[in-house]
Design a protein around this motif. Structure first.
Motif, short mmCIF file in Angstrom:
data_model
loop_
_atom_site.label_atom_id
_atom_site.label_comp_id
_atom_site.label_asym_id
_atom_site.label_seq_id
_atom_site.Cartn_x
_atom_site.Cartn_y
_atom_site.Cartn_z
N ARG A 1 -6.55 91.08 -61.86
CA ARG A 1 -5.88 89.84 -62.30
C ARG A 1 -6.64 89.22 -63.47
NH1 ARG A 1 -4.16 85.87 -57.62
NH2 ARG A 1 -3.58 84.77 -59.52
N THR A 2 -7.95 89.26 -63.41
CA THR A 2 -8.75 88.73 -64.52
C THR A 2 -8.51 89.54 -65.78
OG1 THR A 2 -10.43 87.89 -63.01
CG2 THR A 2 -11.09 88.18 -65.30
N PHE A 3 -8.41 90.86 -65.64
CA PHE A 3 -8.10 91.70 -66.80
C PHE A 3 -6.83 91.20 -67.48
CE2 PHE A 3 -5.82 95.01 -68.95
CZ PHE A 3 -6.78 95.68 -69.68
N PHE A 4 -5.78 90.98 -66.69
CA PHE A 4 -4.49 90.60 -67.26
C PHE A 4 -4.47 89.16 -67.79
CE2 PHE A 4 -3.06 94.27 -64.67
CZ PHE A 4 -2.57 95.02 -65.72
N ARG A 5 -5.46 88.37 -67.46
CA ARG A 5 -5.60 87.05 -68.09
C ARG A 5 -6.12 87.18 -69.52
NH1 ARG A 5 -7.82 85.42 -62.80
NH2 ARG A 5 -6.13 84.34 -61.74
N HIS A 6 -6.81 88.29 -69.79
CA HIS A 6 -7.39 88.51 -71.11
C HIS A 6 -6.56 89.45 -71.98
CE1 HIS A 6 -11.23 86.40 -70.53
NE2 HIS A 6 -11.08 86.75 -69.28
N PHE A 7 -5.92 90.44 -71.35
CA PHE A 7 -5.21 91.48 -72.10
C PHE A 7 -3.87 91.77 -71.44
CE2 PHE A 7 -9.80 92.37 -72.41
CZ PHE A 7 -9.97 92.22 -73.77
N ALA A 8 -2.83 91.98 -72.27
CA ALA A 8 -1.50 92.28 -71.73
C ALA A 8 -1.46 93.65 -71.07
CB ALA A 8 -0.46 92.20 -72.84
#
Length: 196
Positions: A42-49
């Motif tokens: 989830r943190t990944f997707f807060r930074h990158f699409a």
């Protein structure tokens, strides 16, 4: 880990690049990147699409700063000088970490889809520069030629920079490539019209 943990974006980028180099882009999943970075998916997707955007997320900033530099340049500047100002601004965004650029370049060059995406991003940037030149009053052909020439200069300079073993700066590599271009064009004799 906290939602906005400092440095998470940088850790994710570093983890992704290292995994792409170790395993290959296609074989690396978002969950692998997040685990390596010590964060959740989830943190990944807060930074990158998506996992491609780890490689291309700077494109909007590069375009914004390049166009701002072109627009801020003197009204008397030539089309090529305006493009040079834009590329210098791009170098300020991209050129601060050669090792990161080398890793990114290696990953992109190893994957046909990523190479295609890179070319599309460069073409988009060239079109944006040409449009900005037209808004400054340059004719269509001159604006397109200057922007496409700038794109070629950038590609040559970037390759020279990532391949360099000395302390070559990206700004200097771009300036040197423009100097070489001007030398090449000065050496080309004008073409004479054919007689019939």
């Amino acid at each position: 880990m906290g939602r906005w943990e400092p440095g998470a974006g940088g850790r994710l980028r570093e983890a992704a690049l290292n995994l792409y180099l170790e395993r290959g882009f296609e074989q690396t999943m978002v969950a692998d990147i997040a685990e390596r970075a010590g964060v959740t998916a989830r943190t990944f997707f807060r930074h990158f699409a998506d996992k491609r955007e780890v490689l291309f997320d700077a494109a909007a900033e590069v375009e914004e700063k390049s166009l701002a530099a072109l627009e801020a340049a003197p009204a008397t500047a030539s089309a090529l000088d305006l493009v040079a100002a834009a590329l210098d601004a791009a170098a300020a965004v991209i050129g601060h970490d050669r090792e990161l650029a080398r890793k990114r370049h290696a990953v992109v060059m190893a994957n046909a889809d990523l190479r295609e995406r890179e070319l599309i991003k460069l073409a988009h940037m060239s079109a944006a520069l040409a449009d900005a030149l037209r808004r400054r009053g340059f004719a269509d052909a001159e604006a397109s030629l200057a922007a496409e020439t700038g794109s070629a200069v950038y590609r040559v300079a970037f390759q020279r920079w990532v391949d360099a073993t000395d302390d070559l700066d990206l700004h200097d590599a771009i300036a040197q490539s423009f100097t070489q271009l001007r030398t090449l064009t000065a050496a080309v004799p004008p073409r004479r019209a054919r007689r019939r």
